[in-house]
Write a protein that holds these residues in place. Structure first.
Motif, short mmCIF file in Angstrom:
data_model
loop_
_atom_site.label_atom_id
_atom_site.label_comp_id
_atom_site.label_asym_id
_atom_site.label_seq_id
_atom_site.Cartn_x
_atom_site.Cartn_y
_atom_site.Cartn_z
N GLN A 48 0.84 -1.21 0.00
CA GLN A 48 0.00 0.00 0.00
C GLN A 48 0.87 1.26 0.00
N GLY A 49 0.23 2.39 -0.28
CA GLY A 49 0.96 3.65 -0.43
C GLY A 49 1.83 4.00 0.77
N ASN A 50 1.33 3.78 1.99
CA ASN A 50 2.15 4.17 3.15
C ASN A 50 3.42 3.33 3.24
N ALA A 51 3.32 2.05 2.82
CA ALA A 51 4.53 1.21 2.81
C ALA A 51 5.47 1.65 1.68
N LEU A 52 4.89 2.06 0.54
CA LEU A 52 5.73 2.56 -0.56
C LEU A 52 6.52 3.79 -0.10
N LYS A 53 5.86 4.62 0.71
CA LYS A 53 6.52 5.83 1.22
C LYS A 53 7.72 5.45 2.10
N ALA A 54 7.52 4.42 2.96
CA ALA A 54 8.62 3.98 3.83
C ALA A 54 9.76 3.41 2.99
N LEU A 55 9.41 2.65 1.96
CA LEU A 55 10.45 2.05 1.11
C LEU A 55 11.20 3.15 0.35
N ARG A 56 10.47 4.19 -0.05
CA ARG A 56 11.13 5.32 -0.74
C ARG A 56 12.11 6.03 0.21
N SER A 57 11.69 6.15 1.48
CA SER A 57 12.52 6.90 2.43
C SER A 57 13.87 6.21 2.67
N VAL A 58 13.94 4.89 2.45
CA VAL A 58 15.24 4.22 2.62
C VAL A 58 15.89 3.93 1.26
N GLY A 59 15.32 4.48 0.19
CA GLY A 59 16.00 4.46 -1.11
C GLY A 59 15.85 3.19 -1.93
N VAL A 60 14.85 2.35 -1.62
CA VAL A 60 14.75 1.10 -2.40
C VAL A 60 13.53 1.08 -3.33
N LEU A 61 12.72 2.14 -3.29
CA LEU A 61 11.46 2.08 -4.04
C LEU A 61 11.68 1.91 -5.54
N ASP A 62 12.61 2.67 -6.11
CA ASP A 62 12.79 2.60 -7.57
C ASP A 62 13.19 1.19 -7.99
N ARG A 63 14.05 0.59 -7.19
CA ARG A 63 14.51 -0.78 -7.50
C ARG A 63 13.31 -1.75 -7.45
N ILE A 64 12.42 -1.57 -6.48
CA ILE A 64 11.25 -2.46 -6.36
C ILE A 64 10.28 -2.23 -7.52
N LEU A 65 10.11 -0.98 -7.88
CA LEU A 65 9.14 -0.67 -8.94
C LEU A 65 9.61 -1.09 -10.33
N GLU A 66 10.90 -1.46 -10.44
CA GLU A 66 11.37 -1.96 -11.74
C GLU A 66 10.55 -3.17 -12.20
N HIS A 67 10.15 -4.00 -11.24
CA HIS A 67 9.40 -5.22 -11.61
C HIS A 67 7.94 -5.17 -11.19
N ALA A 68 7.60 -4.29 -10.24
CA ALA A 68 6.25 -4.31 -9.67
C ALA A 68 5.23 -3.69 -10.64
N VAL A 69 3.95 -3.84 -10.29
CA VAL A 69 2.87 -3.21 -11.07
C VAL A 69 2.16 -2.23 -10.14
N LEU A 108 10.93 -7.92 -3.59
CA LEU A 108 10.97 -6.93 -2.51
C LEU A 108 12.12 -7.24 -1.55
N GLN A 109 12.18 -8.51 -1.09
CA GLN A 109 13.19 -8.85 -0.10
C GLN A 109 14.59 -8.79 -0.70
N ASN A 110 14.74 -9.22 -1.97
CA ASN A 110 16.07 -9.15 -2.58
C ASN A 110 16.56 -7.71 -2.68
N ALA A 111 15.64 -6.80 -3.02
CA ALA A 111 16.03 -5.39 -3.11
C ALA A 111 16.47 -4.89 -1.72
N LEU A 112 15.73 -5.30 -0.68
CA LEU A 112 16.09 -4.88 0.67
C LEU A 112 17.44 -5.47 1.09
#
Ligand SMILES: Cc1cc2nc3c(=O)[nH]c(=O)nc-3n(C[C@H](O)[C@H](O)[C@H](O)COP(=O)(O)OP(=O)(O)OC[C@H]3O[C@@H](n4cnc5c(N)ncnc54)[C@H](O)[C@@H]3O)c2cc1C
Length: 446
Positions: A48-69, A108-112
């Motif tokens: 969900q959006g709030n989790a995406l925000k947390a992932l963005r704050s630690v710099g991994v969102l772009d990497r996750i969104l490479e494969h996500a929908v 998700l976990q591999n990106a983290l």
């Protein structure tokens, strides 16, 4: 006191994101993960959006969104596919982020994991905490590999069955609510562009979430398995002929059990006890369509008097057994006490039982309150506990005579659910029942 060195226990989403956030702020972080290999399992996750925000704050969102929908809608449908509603999902992470993303957990976990290593966090795999010793200005930690360390802060991020929680004296444990869910990763039909939920009746739900350009995951949620397995056990273990059934508990499981039993055996009477008279009345109203002689009783003892089959289906959280005596020659099916703190059968019942049949022998013997209480009272059940699979397949004898007392205890397992689901699908196909959903799922290996 400033926090300079932190131990994070558990390398799931929480532990990984926290380790990253701390390391990015200059804190020295050690992370211990009990699993020897560190990666996410392959099924899908809806972020969900709030989790995406947390992932963005630690710099991994772009990497996750490479494969996500990503998507901003959710659709609700009836079981036949008719649209109930199409709703715009809230942007809980802010207007500049999608409301939702579907992803593979492993992505998700591999990106983290990659980010955690890159940030300089020291990771120890296959290791956990054995001991914590807290003093005024530090916590000394002894690890399971025999090493020790000193930390300003120790964080337990070791999931729902956290050992760290128990180590600091919190004994809260998860309580099952009777709901289960399966997920399968499947080829994504082109028309699936957001999460879709399908509702069939008041309790059953299935759905799909797109997680990659060519993949989605599907999730049926069911509650049939316990009654189906108990009916199989009751049929195998009860004397031949019509059954007089005593039921303790009047809720969903109790009702579903009577329906499942009635599908397999002739029931000459069904008598229910539940402390609340209104619940007893509701039980008989809801089962009236079965056309069985349904009665109510004022006590558990009265409900089971003269019964061939006793069904205990009352969740018991107060550690008081609901059944202290069972008629000679009866079969007792106990499904309401699946955790150490739950009680349903008195020690007397287990002591008198000639045979205890378990759906999952180890869990029933070592993790259920009834068997633990018997052991604590010096009643050894180990010689008379066998598996339902062995009885049904004929490897082990079931009931030995008309007067023997047989107990069936169930904690449930996912295999039962899969078996019930596949049988339902097979029967529905055979009877030309059901509706073909407007998507086709082809499971893929992950
Ligand atoms: C079937 C299912 C579907 C779900 N779907 C979604 C979804 O679509 N969207 C969503 O937002 N949430 C979903 N959730 C919830 C989500 O998975 C959890 O909220 C999330 O995984 C919690 O992360 P965590 O890091 O706190 O715990 P966990 O993911 O449980 O991670 C705990 C980690 O600690 C490790 N560990 C355990 N014990 C020890 C120990 N003693 N020492 C060291 N390490 C230890 C474990 O190996 C694990 O790596 C779902 C949950 C389930 C069960």
């Amino acid at each position: 006191m400033s926090v300079r060195k932190v131990l994070v226990v558990g390398g799931g989403i929480t532990g990984s994101v926290l380790s990253l956030a701390l390391a990015q702020r200059g804190v020295e972080v050690d992370l211990v993960e009990i699993a020897p290999a560190w990666s996410g399992v392959g099924h899908g996750i809806t972020i969900q959006g709030n989790a995406l925000k947390a992932l963005r704050s630690v710099g991994v969102l772009d990497r996750i969104l490479e494969h996500a929908v990503t998507f901003d809608l959710v659709r609700m449908r009836r079981a036949d596919g008719e649209l109930i509603a199409e709703i715009e999902a809230a942007h809980t992470g802010g207007a500049d982020l999608p409301s939702t993303a579907g992803a593979l957990r492993s992505d998700l976990q591999n990106a983290l994991c990659e980010a955690v290593y890159a940030q300089g966090v020291t990771v120890h795999l296959g290791v956990s905490v054995q001991r914590l010793e807290q003093s005024a200005d530090t916590t000394r930690v002894t690890f399971t590999d025999g090493t020790t360390g000193h930390y300003d802060l120790v964080v337990g991020a070791d999931g729902t069955n956290s050992q760290m929680r128990s180590m600091i004296g919190i004994d809260a444990r998860p309580k099952p609510v009777g709901m289960s869910i399966f997920r399968v990763v499947a080829a994504r039909p082109p028309e699936l562009d957001c999460s879709e939920l399908y509702y069939g009746g008041p309790r059953y739900k299935a759905g799909y979430t797109p997680i990659a350009a060519d993949q989605c995951y599907a999730f049926p949620i069911t509650r049939f398995r316990t009654a189906a397995t108990s009916a199989l056990a009751a049929d195998a273990l009860s004397p031949a002929g019509p059954l007089r059934v005593g039921v303790i508990g009047s809720g969903f499981e109790a009702q579903n059990h009577v329906r499942a039993l009635a599908a397999l055996r002739e029931l000459s009477s069904v008598t229910v006890f539940s402390p609340n008279p209104a619940s007893r009345a509701r039980f008989t109203e809801r089962l009236a369509d079965l056309g069985l002689p349904l009665g109510t009783a004022e006590s558990a003892a009265a409900a089971v008097e003269g019964a061939d089959l006793v069904l205990c289906a009352a969740r018991s959280w107060d550690e008081q057994p609901t059944l202290r005596e069972a008629p000679a020659g009866s079969t007792v099916a106990s499904i309401g006490s699946a955790l150490p703190e739950q009680r349903e059968l008195g020690v007397e019942v287990l002591a008198r039982a000639d045979l205890i049949v378990a759906d999952m022998v180890d869990e029933v013997a070592h993790d259920t309150g009834d068997l633990l209480a018997a052991e604590a009272s010096g009643v050894d059940c180990s010689d008379k506990i066998v598996s339902l699979a062995d009885v049904v397949s004929g490897r082990v004898a079931g009931r030995s005579g008309p007067d023997s007392l047989v107990v069936y205890k169930s904690v449930g397992s996912v295999v039962q659910e899969l078996a019930v689901a596949s049988m339902c699908a097979w029967r529905a196909g055979e009877l030309s029942l059901g509706t073909t959903l407007p998507v086709t799922l082809s499971p893929v290996a992950k």
